[in-house]
Motif scaffolding. Sequence first.
Motif, short mmCIF file in Angstrom:
data_model
loop_
_atom_site.label_atom_id
_atom_site.label_comp_id
_atom_site.label_asym_id
_atom_site.label_seq_id
_atom_site.Cartn_x
_atom_site.Cartn_y
_atom_site.Cartn_z
N LEU A 65 0.82 -1.21 0.00
CA LEU A 65 0.00 0.00 0.00
C LEU A 65 0.86 1.27 0.00
O LEU A 65 0.53 2.23 -0.70
CB LEU A 65 -0.94 -0.01 1.20
CG LEU A 65 -2.11 -0.99 1.09
CD1 LEU A 65 -2.78 -1.18 2.45
CD2 LEU A 65 -3.11 -0.52 0.06
N GLY A 68 2.34 1.53 -3.50
CA GLY A 68 1.31 1.92 -4.46
C GLY A 68 0.90 3.36 -4.31
O GLY A 68 0.72 4.08 -5.31
N GLY A 69 0.72 3.81 -3.06
CA GLY A 69 0.30 5.19 -2.82
C GLY A 69 1.37 6.22 -3.10
O GLY A 69 1.09 7.32 -3.59
N GLN A 71 4.55 5.58 -4.93
CA GLN A 71 5.30 5.42 -6.17
C GLN A 71 4.48 5.10 -7.41
O GLN A 71 4.89 5.44 -8.52
CB GLN A 71 6.34 4.29 -5.99
CG GLN A 71 7.40 4.57 -4.97
CD GLN A 71 8.38 5.64 -5.42
OE1 GLN A 71 8.71 5.72 -6.59
NE2 GLN A 71 8.82 6.46 -4.50
N LEU A 72 3.34 4.42 -7.23
CA LEU A 72 2.63 3.90 -8.39
C LEU A 72 1.38 4.68 -8.76
O LEU A 72 0.65 4.28 -9.67
CB LEU A 72 2.27 2.43 -8.15
CG LEU A 72 3.45 1.49 -7.86
CD1 LEU A 72 2.97 0.08 -7.58
CD2 LEU A 72 4.44 1.51 -9.02
N GLY A 73 1.12 5.76 -8.06
CA GLY A 73 -0.01 6.61 -8.42
C GLY A 73 -1.38 6.08 -8.01
O GLY A 73 -2.39 6.51 -8.54
N TRP A 74 -1.41 5.16 -7.07
CA TRP A 74 -2.69 4.66 -6.57
C TRP A 74 -3.39 5.76 -5.79
O TRP A 74 -2.83 6.82 -5.52
CB TRP A 74 -2.50 3.45 -5.68
CG TRP A 74 -1.95 2.23 -6.37
CD1 TRP A 74 -1.60 2.09 -7.68
CD2 TRP A 74 -1.65 0.99 -5.74
NE1 TRP A 74 -1.12 0.84 -7.91
CE2 TRP A 74 -1.13 0.13 -6.74
CE3 TRP A 74 -1.75 0.52 -4.45
CZ2 TRP A 74 -0.75 -1.17 -6.47
CZ3 TRP A 74 -1.38 -0.78 -4.18
CH2 TRP A 74 -0.88 -1.62 -5.18
N TRP A 75 -4.62 5.51 -5.38
CA TRP A 75 -5.38 6.42 -4.54
C TRP A 75 -4.52 6.85 -3.36
O TRP A 75 -3.92 6.01 -2.68
CB TRP A 75 -6.66 5.72 -4.09
CG TRP A 75 -7.50 6.49 -3.12
CD1 TRP A 75 -8.05 7.73 -3.32
CD2 TRP A 75 -7.89 6.07 -1.82
NE1 TRP A 75 -8.76 8.10 -2.21
CE2 TRP A 75 -8.69 7.10 -1.26
CE3 TRP A 75 -7.66 4.93 -1.05
CZ2 TRP A 75 -9.24 7.02 0.00
CZ3 TRP A 75 -8.21 4.85 0.21
CH2 TRP A 75 -9.00 5.88 0.72
N CYS A 78 -4.22 5.05 0.07
CA CYS A 78 -3.41 3.83 0.25
C CYS A 78 -2.17 4.12 1.08
O CYS A 78 -1.76 3.29 1.90
CB CYS A 78 -3.00 3.25 -1.11
SG CYS A 78 -4.38 2.58 -2.05
N THR A 79 -1.59 5.30 0.89
CA THR A 79 -0.40 5.68 1.66
C THR A 79 -0.74 5.77 3.14
O THR A 79 -0.01 5.25 4.00
CB THR A 79 0.16 7.03 1.16
OG1 THR A 79 0.43 6.92 -0.23
CG2 THR A 79 1.41 7.42 1.91
#
Length: 165
Positions: A65, A68-69, A71-75, A78-79
Amino acid sequence: MSFLPGLLLFLATIAGMEGFAYAAHRWVMHGPGWFLHASHHRPRRGKWEWNDLYAAIFAVPSIILLMGGVQLGWWPGCTWIGAGIAAYGAIYFGFHDLIVHRRLPIRYLPRSRYMKRIVQAHRLHHVVETKKGTVSFGFLVAPKPEALKAELARRQHAGMRAPAR
């Protein structure tokens, strides 16, 4: 995501992790995951026990999470959720491994009623060496020690560790 909603999500995640930890401890670690957790209910030989693998297993969702939050541009939430899971893990380590099991040489004596209660509840959990018959599976929330002792007595002390000689 702005700071206040992120902070609230972070704190909600820490609170929610207590429910997750309770369920994982009761129905996974004292269920099909007993093959790892059993080492934690026996005297430890050396610095590590098989149960320590659970820390690595439970860190994976936090790492994913956070990655993803960040480095990967997720919502962005998530961070905050990943950080909440990591914070719960740090709190757990501090309480469980340092204060209760004294895996590192620290001198902490619980003084508040709350700390005394959760330390005693965890110790009562460990008087049972078997997969079944244990009490108190939570971490930040614990029943009163008197209730736990009564439950152990009701179970006729099944699986309890023999007194040290």
